[in-house]
Design a protein around this motif. Structure first.
Motif, PDB file in Angstrom:
ATOM      1  N   VAL A 230       0.857  -1.181   0.000  1.00  0.00           N
ATOM      2  CA  VAL A 230       0.000   0.000   0.000  1.00  0.00           C
ATOM      3  C   VAL A 230       0.894   1.232   0.000  1.00  0.00           C
ATOM      4  CG1 VAL A 230      -1.944  -1.095   1.164  1.00  0.00           C
ATOM      5  CG2 VAL A 230      -0.148  -0.012   2.528  1.00  0.00           C
ATOM      6  N   GLY A 231       0.396   2.316  -0.590  1.00  0.00           N
ATOM      7  CA  GLY A 231       1.239   3.502  -0.599  1.00  0.00           C
ATOM      8  C   GLY A 231       0.594   4.692  -1.257  1.00  0.00           C
ATOM      9  N   TYR A 232       1.443   5.689  -1.514  1.00  0.00           N
ATOM     10  CA  TYR A 232       1.044   6.920  -2.183  1.00  0.00           C
ATOM     11  C   TYR A 232       2.008   7.203  -3.327  1.00  0.00           C
ATOM     12  CZ  TYR A 232      -1.862   7.996   1.896  1.00  0.00           C
ATOM     13  OH  TYR A 232      -2.805   7.948   2.885  1.00  0.00           O
ATOM     14  N   LEU A 233       1.471   7.773  -4.391  1.00  0.00           N
ATOM     15  CA  LEU A 233       2.268   8.329  -5.472  1.00  0.00           C
ATOM     16  C   LEU A 233       1.973   9.823  -5.500  1.00  0.00           C
ATOM     17  CD1 LEU A 233       1.586   5.542  -8.085  1.00  0.00           C
ATOM     18  CD2 LEU A 233       3.848   6.135  -7.191  1.00  0.00           C
ATOM     19  N   LEU A 234       3.020  10.642  -5.421  1.00  0.00           N
ATOM     20  CA  LEU A 234       2.857  12.088  -5.288  1.00  0.00           C
ATOM     21  C   LEU A 234       3.646  12.813  -6.372  1.00  0.00           C
ATOM     22  CD1 LEU A 234       3.495  12.146  -1.433  1.00  0.00           C
ATOM     23  CD2 LEU A 234       1.256  12.271  -2.562  1.00  0.00           C
ATOM     24  N   TRP A 235       3.092  13.927  -6.847  1.00  0.00           N
ATOM     25  CA  TRP A 235       3.754  14.722  -7.883  1.00  0.00           C
ATOM     26  C   TRP A 235       3.749  16.189  -7.490  1.00  0.00           C
ATOM     27  CZ3 TRP A 235       1.516  17.957 -12.027  1.00  0.00           C
ATOM     28  CH2 TRP A 235       2.473  18.366 -12.958  1.00  0.00           C
ATOM     29  N   GLU A 236       4.946  16.808  -7.573  1.00  0.00           N
ATOM     30  CA  GLU A 236       5.077  18.227  -7.310  1.00  0.00           C
ATOM     31  C   GLU A 236       5.279  18.950  -8.638  1.00  0.00           C
ATOM     32  OE1 GLU A 236       7.559  21.241  -4.383  1.00  0.00           O
ATOM     33  OE2 GLU A 236       8.524  19.383  -5.042  1.00  0.00           O
ATOM     34  N   LYS A 237       4.280  19.670  -9.080  1.00  0.00           N
ATOM     35  CA  LYS A 237       4.318  20.328 -10.394  1.00  0.00           C
ATOM     36  C   LYS A 237       5.469  21.313 -10.512  1.00  0.00           C
ATOM     37  CE  LYS A 237       1.384  22.993 -13.557  1.00  0.00           C
ATOM     38  NZ  LYS A 237       0.044  23.605 -13.760  1.00  0.00           N
ATOM     39  N   ALA A 238       5.743  22.061  -9.448  1.00  0.00           N
ATOM     40  CA  ALA A 238       6.745  23.120  -9.511  1.00  0.00           C
ATOM     41  C   ALA A 238       8.144  22.598  -9.822  1.00  0.00           C
ATOM     42  CB  ALA A 238       6.767  23.899  -8.196  1.00  0.00           C
ATOM     43  N   THR A 239       8.447  21.400  -9.361  1.00  0.00           N
ATOM     44  CA  THR A 239       9.795  20.841  -9.538  1.00  0.00           C
ATOM     45  C   THR A 239       9.836  19.626 -10.461  1.00  0.00           C
ATOM     46  OG1 THR A 239       9.564  19.370  -7.630  1.00  0.00           O
ATOM     47  CG2 THR A 239      10.426  21.593  -7.217  1.00  0.00           C
ATOM     48  N   GLY A 240       8.669  19.056 -10.793  1.00  0.00           N
ATOM     49  CA  GLY A 240       8.635  17.829 -11.586  1.00  0.00           C
ATOM     50  C   GLY A 240       9.028  16.612 -10.781  1.00  0.00           C
ATOM     51  N   GLN A 241       9.070  16.749  -9.470  1.00  0.00           N
ATOM     52  CA  GLN A 241       9.459  15.626  -8.615  1.00  0.00           C
ATOM     53  C   GLN A 241       8.283  14.684  -8.401  1.00  0.00           C
ATOM     54  OE1 GLN A 241      10.312  15.821  -4.084  1.00  0.00           O
ATOM     55  NE2 GLN A 241      12.305  16.121  -5.076  1.00  0.00           N
ATOM     56  N   VAL A 242       8.552  13.382  -8.550  1.00  0.00           N
ATOM     57  CA  VAL A 242       7.546  12.351  -8.298  1.00  0.00           C
ATOM     58  C   VAL A 242       8.044  11.475  -7.157  1.00  0.00           C
ATOM     59  CG1 VAL A 242       6.098  10.561  -9.320  1.00  0.00           C
ATOM     60  CG2 VAL A 242       7.064  12.341 -10.773  1.00  0.00           C
ATOM     61  N   MET A 243       7.155  11.135  -6.250  1.00  0.00           N
ATOM     62  CA  MET A 243       7.523  10.308  -5.107  1.00  0.00           C
ATOM     63  C   MET A 243       6.626   9.091  -4.995  1.00  0.00           C
ATOM     64  SD  MET A 243       8.094  13.408  -2.377  1.00  0.00           S
ATOM     65  CE  MET A 243       7.083  14.577  -3.304  1.00  0.00           C
ATOM     66  N   ARG A 244       7.206   7.986  -4.608  1.00  0.00           N
ATOM     67  CA  ARG A 244       6.455   6.769  -4.326  1.00  0.00           C
ATOM     68  C   ARG A 244       6.741   6.370  -2.886  1.00  0.00           C
ATOM     69  NH1 ARG A 244       7.957   0.737  -6.405  1.00  0.00           N
ATOM     70  NH2 ARG A 244       6.050  -0.362  -5.816  1.00  0.00           N
ATOM     71  N   ALA A 245       5.752   6.582  -2.015  1.00  0.00           N
ATOM     72  CA  ALA A 245       5.861   6.193  -0.613  1.00  0.00           C
ATOM     73  C   ALA A 245       5.117   4.877  -0.456  1.00  0.00           C
ATOM     74  CB  ALA A 245       5.253   7.265   0.290  1.00  0.00           C
ATOM     75  N   VAL A 246       5.842   3.808  -0.124  1.00  0.00           N
ATOM     76  CA  VAL A 246       5.233   2.483  -0.130  1.00  0.00           C
ATOM     77  C   VAL A 246       5.650   1.678   1.097  1.00  0.00           C
ATOM     78  CG1 VAL A 246       7.098   1.632  -1.628  1.00  0.00           C
ATOM     79  CG2 VAL A 246       4.974   0.335  -1.477  1.00  0.00           C
ATOM     80  N   VAL A 247       4.701   0.898   1.613  1.00  0.00           N
ATOM     81  CA  VAL A 247       4.959  -0.003   2.724  1.00  0.00           C
ATOM     82  C   VAL A 247       4.618  -1.417   2.278  1.00  0.00           C
ATOM     83  CG1 VAL A 247       4.372  -0.603   5.098  1.00  0.00           C
ATOM     84  CG2 VAL A 247       4.428   1.800   4.408  1.00  0.00           C
ATOM     85  N   PHE A 248       5.554  -2.336   2.493  1.00  0.00           N
ATOM     86  CA  PHE A 248       5.348  -3.743   2.171  1.00  0.00           C
ATOM     87  C   PHE A 248       5.067  -4.521   3.455  1.00  0.00           C
ATOM     88  CE2 PHE A 248       8.301  -2.056  -1.008  1.00  0.00           C
ATOM     89  CZ  PHE A 248       7.664  -2.401  -2.188  1.00  0.00           C
ATOM     90  N   GLY A 249       4.248  -5.570   3.321  1.00  0.00           N
ATOM     91  CA  GLY A 249       3.884  -6.378   4.478  1.00  0.00           C
ATOM     92  C   GLY A 249       5.025  -7.165   5.093  1.00  0.00           C
ATOM     93  N   ARG A 250       6.218  -7.058   4.547  1.00  0.00           N
ATOM     94  CA  ARG A 250       7.382  -7.768   5.085  1.00  0.00           C
ATOM     95  C   ARG A 250       8.143  -6.945   6.129  1.00  0.00           C
ATOM     96  NH1 ARG A 250       8.824 -12.040   1.576  1.00  0.00           N
ATOM     97  NH2 ARG A 250       7.614 -12.059  -0.354  1.00  0.00           N
ATOM     98  N   GLY A 251       7.637  -5.758   6.466  1.00  0.00           N
ATOM     99  CA  GLY A 251       8.346  -4.902   7.398  1.00  0.00           C
ATOM    100  C   GLY A 251       9.343  -4.014   6.696  1.00  0.00           C
ATOM    101  N   ILE A 252       8.931  -3.432   5.571  1.00  0.00           N
ATOM    102  CA  ILE A 252       9.780  -2.567   4.761  1.00  0.00           C
ATOM    103  C   ILE A 252       8.993  -1.294   4.437  1.00  0.00           C
ATOM    104  CG2 ILE A 252      11.019  -2.322   2.565  1.00  0.00           C
ATOM    105  CD1 ILE A 252      11.058  -5.437   2.451  1.00  0.00           C
ATOM    106  N   ALA A 253       9.647  -0.143   4.560  1.00  0.00           N
ATOM    107  CA  ALA A 253       9.052   1.130   4.171  1.00  0.00           C
ATOM    108  C   ALA A 253      10.038   1.867   3.267  1.00  0.00           C
ATOM    109  CB  ALA A 253       8.720   1.981   5.389  1.00  0.00           C
ATOM    110  N   VAL A 254       9.546   2.395   2.146  1.00  0.00           N
ATOM    111  CA  VAL A 254      10.418   3.001   1.142  1.00  0.00           C
ATOM    112  C   VAL A 254       9.826   4.320   0.664  1.00  0.00           C
ATOM    113  CG1 VAL A 254      11.461   2.705  -1.146  1.00  0.00           C
ATOM    114  CG2 VAL A 254      11.156   0.714   0.338  1.00  0.00           C
TER     115      VAL A 254
END
Length: 200
Positions: free
Chosen positions: A86-110
């Motif tokens: 589960v996670g979020y995908l985020l986009w900042e128009k001003a900078t063109g930056q894209v982020m993927r915030a994701v958590v895996f059920g194995r105990g990992i956050a990225v």
């Protein structure tokens, strides 16, 4: 020839993802602990991407999606999934930056980072442990037995209203004498439902 007129792309390069998706051509290449071998596994996958309200951090403005992806090994579709995120995908128009915030059920956050323009057809994300912005957190067992060293993912939007992804997770495996291996996943998903209210 008529001009191709498109909407405002409020979600920028994430706009094509809105909706529900399925894909049956997944291939997972990973180390199998039970058999002490590295092998490929085919899988079926479902994904849902939904727009979220605009996120504001001071003068920063982010548009984005919340998402959920679940995968079942071929032949086990009626059983428990072998992968869930589960996670979020985020986009900042001003900078063109894209982020993927994701958590895996194995105990990992990225938190992965990328750069993309509003109508780009591919987004390449990357995260490395220790990076103050785009890093990887993992539980203590993984640090000792299967340390995550790098995580790259590419989303590609295809002309037939499908999207493909490929990911490469570099692991340092204690079971293989501390050698590094590439745990990879790839799939192509097709839209099965569009969600109304999304700007395209």
């Amino acid at each position: 020839m008529e001009k191709d007129i498109q909407g405002p792309q409020r979600l920028g390069p994430l706009t094509p993802l809105v909706g529900e998706w399925e894909g049956n051509a997944g291939v997972d290449l990973s180390y199998h602990n039970e058999d002490d071998v590295t092998g490929e596994t085919g899988y079926f996958e479902k994904a849902v991407f939904r727009p979220i309200p605009k996120q504001e951090n001071g003068k920063q403005s982010l548009e984005g999606l919340t998402y959920h992806m679940t995968a079942w090994r071929h032949g086990e579709e009626a059983m428990n999934p072998f992968h869930d995120e589960v996670g979020y995908l985020l986009w900042e128009k001003a900078t063109g930056q894209v982020m993927r915030a994701v958590v895996f059920g194995r105990g990992i956050a990225v938190l992965q980072g990328a750069t993309a323009q509003p109508r780009d057809r591919a987004i390449a994300f990357k995260a490395t442990p220790g990076d103050p912005s785009f890093g990887i957190l993992q539980n203590k067992y993984l640090l000792e037995r299967a340390e995550l060293r790098e995580f790259t993912t590419t989303f590609t939007f295809n002309a037939d209203d499908s999207f493909s992804y490929s990911s490469d997770l570099v692991l340092k495996l204690a079971a293989q004498g501390g050698k590094e291996m590439h745990h990879t996943d790839r799939n192509t998903l097709h839209r099965v439902k569009s969600h109304g209210g999304a700007e395209g």
